[in-house]
Design an enzyme around this catalytic site. Structure first.
Site, PDB file in Angstrom:
ATOM      1  N   ASP A  15       0.827  -1.204   0.000  1.00  0.00           N
ATOM      2  CA  ASP A  15       0.000   0.000   0.000  1.00  0.00           C
ATOM      3  C   ASP A  15       0.868   1.264   0.000  1.00  0.00           C
ATOM      4  O   ASP A  15       1.998   1.240   0.489  1.00  0.00           O
ATOM      5  CB  ASP A  15      -0.902  -0.026   1.245  1.00  0.00           C
ATOM      6  N   ASN A  63     -10.495  -2.981  -6.498  1.00  0.00           N
ATOM      7  CA  ASN A  63      -9.702  -2.002  -7.262  1.00  0.00           C
ATOM      8  C   ASN A  63     -10.327  -1.607  -8.602  1.00  0.00           C
ATOM      9  O   ASN A  63      -9.945  -0.603  -9.205  1.00  0.00           O
ATOM     10  CB  ASN A  63      -8.269  -2.495  -7.488  1.00  0.00           C
TER      11      ASN A  63
END
Ligand code: FPP
Length: 236
Positions: A15, A63
């Site tokens: 991340d 996503n």
């Protein structure tokens, strides 16, 4: 590597690419590019630490909600990575596996993934698992569907199901569960990652943004892992 604990399988939530780009006043896509370089670096050292399996959360089922531009850029980066790294993976005896709904990926991406997976599976010592179009809940649902179909066809009885049998219906039944899960850039969430497989894993969250993640930090995390008292719910 002396004095470091044995860790067979490390899972990573990579991340912070977007925040890295923002910090450097660059478009988000540049953060992902730098993140892909960090993946390349990782592959140069991670297996030297006795690690046999690495799972990287590269694209989640959630996503798809990102802009079309960002999704396309991530798919293009992945295709480029596969093209560029195939030979290196073969030379270093790294097998590529995918966990996730591979059929839901763009056709060309799915087909180059299948090609690299088949080529690298012939002779390997290490495994790189890319979590792509992956969701932990989706994986459990897919496993439940497969099991239900076998029950209906009469191949198996519902009463015979236990935890170890259920694992056989997950995407990668032969891969041992990760002992260690690392998340970069400080968020204290699981984000639908390996819900079944991480049940007894140790978590390590670092504030480092993924593009800045280094071997030095990886080594420190392993040292920290070595000091943990893993009881798996029991007491000595
Ligand atoms: C999270 O950062 C990262 C991703 C959603 C994608 C991860 C992809 C890569 C590291 C590059 C491509 C991978 C391979 C294997 C070639 P974020 O965008 O959520 O960051 P933010 O939270 O700071 O915005």
């Amino acid at each position: 590597m002396n004095d470091l604990p044995e860790v067979k399988h490390v899972a990573i939530i990579m991340d912070g690419n977007g925040r890295w780009a923002k910090k450097h006043d660059l478009p988000r896509v540049e953060g992902h590019k730098k993140g892909a370089d960090t993946v390349e670096d990782l592959l140069n050292y991670v297996y030297n630490y006795g690690v046999k399996y690495v799972t990287l959360y590269a694209f989640s089922t959630e996503n798809w909600k990102r802009s079309e531009e960002e999704v396309n850029a991530l798919m293009a980066l992945l295709s480029f990575f596969l093209q560029e790294k195939k030979q290196k993976m073969l030379d270093n005896r790294i097998r590529l596996c995918v966990t996730g709904r591979i059929d839901g990926l763009p056709k060309e991406v799915a087909s180059s993934l299948r090609n690299v997976m088949a080529e690298t599976a012939k002779d390997y010592e290490y495994t790189l698992i890319l979590a792509l179009n992956y969701g932990g809940r989706a994986e459990i649902v897919d496993a439940a569907k497969k099991f239900a179909k076998e029950c209906i066809s009469g191949k198996i009885s519902p009463d015979s199901l236990d935890e170890s049998m259920f694992k056989e219906y997950l995407y990668l039944p032969d891969v041992p569960d990760p002992e260690l899960m690392i998340r970069t850039s400080g968020e204290l969430r699981l984000s639908n990652f390996l819900l079944w497989e991480l049940s007894y894993s140790e978590f390590y969250v670092t504030d480092t943004l993924w593009p800045d993640f280094s071997e030095e930090e990886f080594r420190k995390i392993l040292e920290n892992f070595g000091k943990r008292d893993r009881r798996f719910g029991g007491r000595k």
